[in-house]
Scaffold this active site. Structure first.
Site, PDB file in Angstrom:
ATOM      1  N   SER B 225       0.845  -1.190   0.000  1.00 47.29           N
ATOM      2  CA  SER B 225       0.000   0.000   0.000  1.00 47.29           C
ATOM      3  C   SER B 225       0.884   1.245   0.000  1.00 47.29           C
ATOM      4  O   SER B 225       2.067   1.190   0.289  1.00 47.29           O
ATOM      5  CB  SER B 225      -0.880   0.001   1.232  1.00 47.29           C
ATOM      6  OG  SER B 225      -0.073  -0.030   2.380  1.00 47.29           O
ATOM      7  N   ARG B 226       0.262   2.358  -0.340  1.00 45.76           N
ATOM      8  CA  ARG B 226       0.887   3.643  -0.081  1.00 45.76           C
ATOM      9  C   ARG B 226       0.655   3.977   1.379  1.00 45.76           C
ATOM     10  O   ARG B 226      -0.148   3.332   2.059  1.00 45.76           O
ATOM     11  CB  ARG B 226       0.264   4.715  -0.963  1.00 45.76           C
ATOM     12  CG  ARG B 226       0.514   4.483  -2.448  1.00 45.76           C
ATOM     13  CD  ARG B 226       0.098   5.702  -3.238  1.00 45.76           C
ATOM     14  NE  ARG B 226       0.285   5.485  -4.655  1.00 45.76           N
ATOM     15  CZ  ARG B 226       1.452   5.624  -5.303  1.00 45.76           C
ATOM     16  NH1 ARG B 226       2.534   5.978  -4.631  1.00 45.76           N
ATOM     17  NH2 ARG B 226       1.528   5.422  -6.602  1.00 45.76           N
ATOM     18  N   ALA B 227       1.349   4.995   1.861  1.00 44.64           N
ATOM     19  CA  ALA B 227       1.186   5.410   3.247  1.00 44.64           C
ATOM     20  C   ALA B 227      -0.272   5.758   3.510  1.00 44.64           C
ATOM     21  O   ALA B 227      -0.915   6.424   2.701  1.00 44.64           O
ATOM     22  CB  ALA B 227       2.053   6.625   3.527  1.00 44.64           C
ATOM     23  N   THR B 229      -1.299   6.691   7.073  1.00 44.41           N
ATOM     24  CA  THR B 229      -1.099   7.797   8.012  1.00 44.41           C
ATOM     25  C   THR B 229       0.385   7.995   8.279  1.00 44.41           C
ATOM     26  O   THR B 229       0.755   8.832   9.076  1.00 44.41           O
ATOM     27  CB  THR B 229      -1.806   7.504   9.349  1.00 44.41           C
ATOM     28  OG1 THR B 229      -1.329   6.241   9.834  1.00 44.41           O
ATOM     29  CG2 THR B 229      -3.303   7.428   9.175  1.00 44.41           C
ATOM     30  N   SER B 230       1.232   7.236   7.620  1.00 42.72           N
ATOM     31  CA  SER B 230       2.668   7.278   7.902  1.00 42.72           C
ATOM     32  C   SER B 230       3.395   8.112   6.850  1.00 42.72           C
ATOM     33  O   SER B 230       2.825   8.485   5.842  1.00 42.72           O
ATOM     34  CB  SER B 230       3.211   5.856   7.899  1.00 42.72           C
ATOM     35  OG  SER B 230       3.242   5.360   6.568  1.00 42.72           O
ATOM     36  N   THR B 234       5.590   1.095   1.632  1.00 41.12           N
ATOM     37  CA  THR B 234       6.550   0.435   0.735  1.00 41.12           C
ATOM     38  C   THR B 234       6.348   0.897  -0.706  1.00 41.12           C
ATOM     39  O   THR B 234       7.316   1.138  -1.437  1.00 41.12           O
ATOM     40  CB  THR B 234       6.402  -1.097   0.851  1.00 41.12           C
ATOM     41  OG1 THR B 234       6.827  -1.479   2.164  1.00 41.12           O
ATOM     42  CG2 THR B 234       7.268  -1.818  -0.175  1.00 41.12           C
ATOM     43  N   ASP B 287      -7.497   2.622  12.393  1.00 46.12           N
ATOM     44  CA  ASP B 287      -6.893   1.371  11.958  1.00 46.12           C
ATOM     45  C   ASP B 287      -7.218   0.325  13.025  1.00 46.12           C
ATOM     46  O   ASP B 287      -6.359  -0.062  13.805  1.00 46.12           O
ATOM     47  CB  ASP B 287      -5.374   1.593  11.842  1.00 46.12           C
ATOM     48  CG  ASP B 287      -4.724   0.581  10.904  1.00 46.12           C
ATOM     49  OD1 ASP B 287      -5.438  -0.295  10.388  1.00 46.12           O
ATOM     50  OD2 ASP B 287      -3.514   0.673  10.696  1.00 46.12           O
ATOM     51  N   SER B 295      -8.157  -6.219   5.967  1.00 49.14           N
ATOM     52  CA  SER B 295      -7.487  -5.522   4.878  1.00 49.14           C
ATOM     53  C   SER B 295      -6.226  -6.278   4.446  1.00 49.14           C
ATOM     54  O   SER B 295      -6.010  -6.530   3.260  1.00 49.14           O
ATOM     55  CB  SER B 295      -7.153  -4.099   5.355  1.00 49.14           C
ATOM     56  OG  SER B 295      -6.196  -3.511   4.516  1.00 49.14           O
ATOM     57  N   LYS B 319       2.101   0.589  17.159  1.00 50.40           N
ATOM     58  CA  LYS B 319       0.654   0.357  17.143  1.00 50.40           C
ATOM     59  C   LYS B 319       0.257  -0.559  18.279  1.00 50.40           C
ATOM     60  O   LYS B 319      -0.797  -0.391  18.882  1.00 50.40           O
ATOM     61  CB  LYS B 319       0.239  -0.287  15.810  1.00 50.40           C
ATOM     62  CG  LYS B 319       0.064   0.712  14.696  1.00 50.40           C
ATOM     63  CD  LYS B 319      -0.591   0.076  13.480  1.00 50.40           C
ATOM     64  CE  LYS B 319      -0.637   1.094  12.353  1.00 50.40           C
ATOM     65  NZ  LYS B 319      -1.067   0.477  11.080  1.00 50.40           N
TER      66      LYS B 319
END
Lengths: 536, 536
Positions: B225-227, B229-230, B234, B287, B295, B319
């Site tokens: 995935s794209r970010a 909330t970070s 990757t 999340d 997910s 987390k």
């Protein structure tokens, strides 16, 4: 860096150097975009707008717009059409433009919005924590200032759903909601009000209770809501008879003169946060106990009420379905009211079926006027319930002996004094000239008939409300349902149970399809009629 | 009826009779409105549009638009500008227009939208009920078809928050999400994958594990995935090195040839519902465990994985913050994976601080390349963790003896075979020509220095991520943070702890203000360093 980016992301080249971008970002010319986005502020920015490109926003990011000391937050929609907004313009949706209150073309300051201050409190609630009064004040004040997006509003509403708020939190939320609105002041006089938690179609007792208690000389400045999920609210029905959207000053003048009013609460700015919350509660048909109590009591306190009679109907298809649930809700109302110094009298009433015959603004207004006119066709359940509620309020009068309220209310109604008071209110608010004997109903209609002979043993409030809503109520005032039979009536196969009115073929067909799937009526034997639970 | 209505409501006069309106309602000419409303379909209707007036809509009502057997739902925004949409036009936002797939000017059928079929299931969840597989299938299929408004999406996400879903419901949700997407098929071969639940800045082990296990000959078609909330996912970091948005056919061809890929998962249509859900989870920074498991595992199964190593980091600002929480989450992953026939190996790792030195796409890509190049500046924590994860996956190979995986992985990395494999993948996906020894970093920077001498005893993952995000990461690839000291390092007062890079002054100032409020670093004595909890 020369990495290729996907088209939605800004290319990062030497040409748009930070310094160059920086010089352009701070001011944009406001343009009113004639799009009504309801309660969400939307900012339309051109994809090539230097501010948008420099800040590296995504769609749905929020910006802060400032001018003359005023500031609003708005969610970005990216535009590729220079006709709509130019590269150096800031387009604002109708509501946002109005809130900012500047002229089109004015230069305003624009920046990335910092997260609303209450967002941490919202996240703590989402994580299941208890919140304090300060937290609720921060959240409600951001909501009232339109600083929450629809997503954030929904998260708050759902996070406060069901048992997520304890009674102290509900009290905090209520106080916070009172704090952000205007508050009416009646110079220490006794101010009475009544309210029903809703869920029963046709339950228009306020339009009878208010003129009765006002005729008795009590102060009753009634503000009501429009329908949230029902086919008509008191404000929608009163609007058939008179203007209900009145400026606060006009309202106060009417109340000073006539002891009462029957107006819509929204315009009175009494609970601005509630108005915003409803914009997400409505599409979700949500109405949790905590939010219900906060919404109702915050408006009552803001309206300056000192005494409130609160009606909780119980029935198999009412909002509250069992006595224990009703008692739990009553305790919550009592707990919060006590902390607000509001005297409350919670009554638990028969909610097994709609009240009166009509469902929908015009039909309900007809029922109300029949009762006020002492017309033989008046629905007796609406009359009796209204008299009992009015009686309870009249007994708040220190000069009235306990137990005398009902008789006093009946005398006021039977003598025509309640009707005269209602006519005074209608004239004062602005009459809409309604002929209750010949109401203008939807031009299209169909009948729903009994499929078997027997006794009416059930009327589904939700299904009746749904069909009336599909038929167009409350938006189409003349749409709705006229119930020809109620619980306990004996009907023959083929008898008309109710008639559905609509003004548009598509509405009529939606309603007909729903009624075909389920009429909402159950026919059986007298012994099968469910018991009424009442504490009144 | 002649009752006066407020301006926002439709006047109901004899002139626009039902029949006249009815004749006009069914067809409108489509017009593409160049507004990007992100994942919400918006329909722009002129306030005087006969269809809008006849149906008596409010703002935010939904309509259904049909053409050539295709159908979409869209939320209404009311327009008062005939330039934008004429009275007989239907304006559609960019995404909605694309979904419908017709030419501008085409006549399409428009009607009031019936509520999405799954709305009753959503309401049951909001009321706290357990849902069945069929309910989740209905909800997820409506979500994937863009039939939910943002309000409804948010309600679903929040209603499934925290402990609201039990493990069987999470399993149902996962299966439902798999059901609506495409599914890759690798002809029964053993397919390995690794995944981290996230929360640690710089944790780019996938970009090392994938080339290592692929060089060993295992199939590892990695979609990331794209970010959310970070400061970088990757996919964001890989995008510094190569194209990551590839059509599914291209991806499959690359995997057939090179045993692996490192691509963005979104374009692969592997979990379309997840893609929509993220559009509300992202602005809320939500999340929950259930949604995380659904997910992650839905995408793994859709990608055809047979074996998964899952990384759960624990730390005071990760987390997951305690061993019992990590073990509970592990059991949930194991339960759902078992029902999906996915072999899972959950490892619990040290999440007390960021991994590597760089935070943000370019800086993280630099770290990854340093490890692959066996550069003396390579961060050892990133190297060691990647080798251990790769070792676990290599031991899924039936020809490898248990316990040999780590040594095999190390040999592949040290010998340069992992680097060669990575270069093959970069070439195959489309190279972006990144010079890891001289990465293009943001032109603006500032240093954050130690305010006292001592040992680094804490690095706040969340604050580091926040500062990097304010500096522009991941949207600005070259923005981010370079950590010069890690846990246990001795520093002198005034030593640079980390350097923040940005490309725009406003970003830099946002980041600087946040770093001034809290640097994210704690200085103290060695004995105060928190214990690492690891099961690996």
């Amino acid at each position: 860096m020369s990495a290729k980016r996907s088209p939605a992301r800004r290319p990062h080249t030497a040409a748009d150097s930070p310094a160059a971008a920086e010089a352009k970002v701070s001011r944009l010319a406001v343009r009113k975009v004639l799009i009504d986005t309801y309660h969400e502020n939307v900012a339309y920015l051109h994809r090539q707008c230097p501010f948008y490109r420099a800040e590296g926003f995504t769609a749905l990011s929020k910006i802060e717009v400032r001018s003359n000391g005023k500031s609003i937050l708005a969610t970005i929609n990216v535009v590729d059409d220079a006709q709509l907004v130019g590269e150096h313009d800031l387009g604002l949706s109708l509501g946002a433009f109005k809130q900012l209150g500047v002229d089109a073309g004015a230069l305003v300051e624009v920046s990335q919005a910092e997260t609303p201050g209450s967002m941490r409190a919202l996240h703590r609630k989402l994580a299941g924590e208890r919140l304090q009064l300060e937290d609720f004040k921060a959240i409600v004040s951001d909501i009232a200032a339109h600083r929450y997006s629809k997503i954030e509003l929904t998260a708050f509403v759902v996070a406060c759903n069901r048992d997520e708020l304890d009674r102290e939190e509900v009290s905090h939320l209520t106080q916070a909601m009172i704090g952000v609105g205007r508050r009416l002041n009646w110079d220490g006089r006794l101010v009475v009000d009544k309210h029903c938690i809703g869920g029963l179609p046709g339950n228009r007792t306020s339009m009878l209770v208010v003129p009765i208690v006002a005729a008795h000389g009590m102060l009753c400045p009634k503000t009501s809501s429009r329908a949230i999920t029902s086919p008509a609210g008191t404000a929608d029905t009163m609007e058939v008879l008179a203007e209900v959207e009145l400026p606060l000053d006009t309202l106060q003048a009417i109340v000073q003169k006539h002891n009462a009013c029957l107006a819509w609460g929204g315009t009175a700015s009494l609970s601005p946060a509630d108005d915003v919350l409803i914009s997400v509660e409505r599409p979700l048909s949500m109405d949790s106990a905590g939010q219900m109590v906060a919404s109702i009591l915050s408006k009552k306190v803001a309206a300056g009420s000192s005494h409130l009679v609160l009606d909780i109907p119980i029935g198999p298809t009412a909002k509250v379905r069992s006595m224990p649930d009703a008692q739990r809700l009553r305790r919550l109302f009592e707990y919060v009211a006590r902390h607000l110094n509001l005297s409350i009298d919670v009554v638990i009433t028969d909610g097994r079926q709609p009240i009166g015959y009509g469902v929908g603004p015009v039909l309900e207004a007809r029922d109300v006027m029949r009762v006020l006119q002492n017309d033989p066709l008046a629905p007796n359940d609406l009359r009796q319930k209204s008299l009992r509620l009015a009686g309870r309020l009249i007994e708040c009068d220190p000069d009235v002996r306990g137990g005398d309220g009902f008789a006093i209310a009946r005398d006021i109604l039977d003598s025509g004094r309640a009707l005269r008071k209602m006519n005074d209110l209608i004239e004062a608010q602005g009459s809409h000239h309604f002929d209750y004997k010949n109401p203008a109903l939807g031009e299209l209609s169909f009948d729903v008939c009994a499929k078997e002979s027997g006794v009416v043993i059930g009327i589904d409030n939700l299904q009746i409300a749904r069909i009336a809503g599909l038929a167009g109520a409350p938006k189409i005032q003349s749409a709705g349902i006229d119930l020809l039979h109620k619980l306990g009536d004996t009907v023959q196969r083929g008898d008309v149970l109710y008639r559905v009115y609509a003004s548009y073929t598509s509405d009529l067909e939606f309603a007909r399809r729903s009624a075909n799937r389920s009429s909402g009526y159950q026919i059986g034997q007298t012994s099968q009629i469910p018991q009424a639970y009442v504490e009144f």
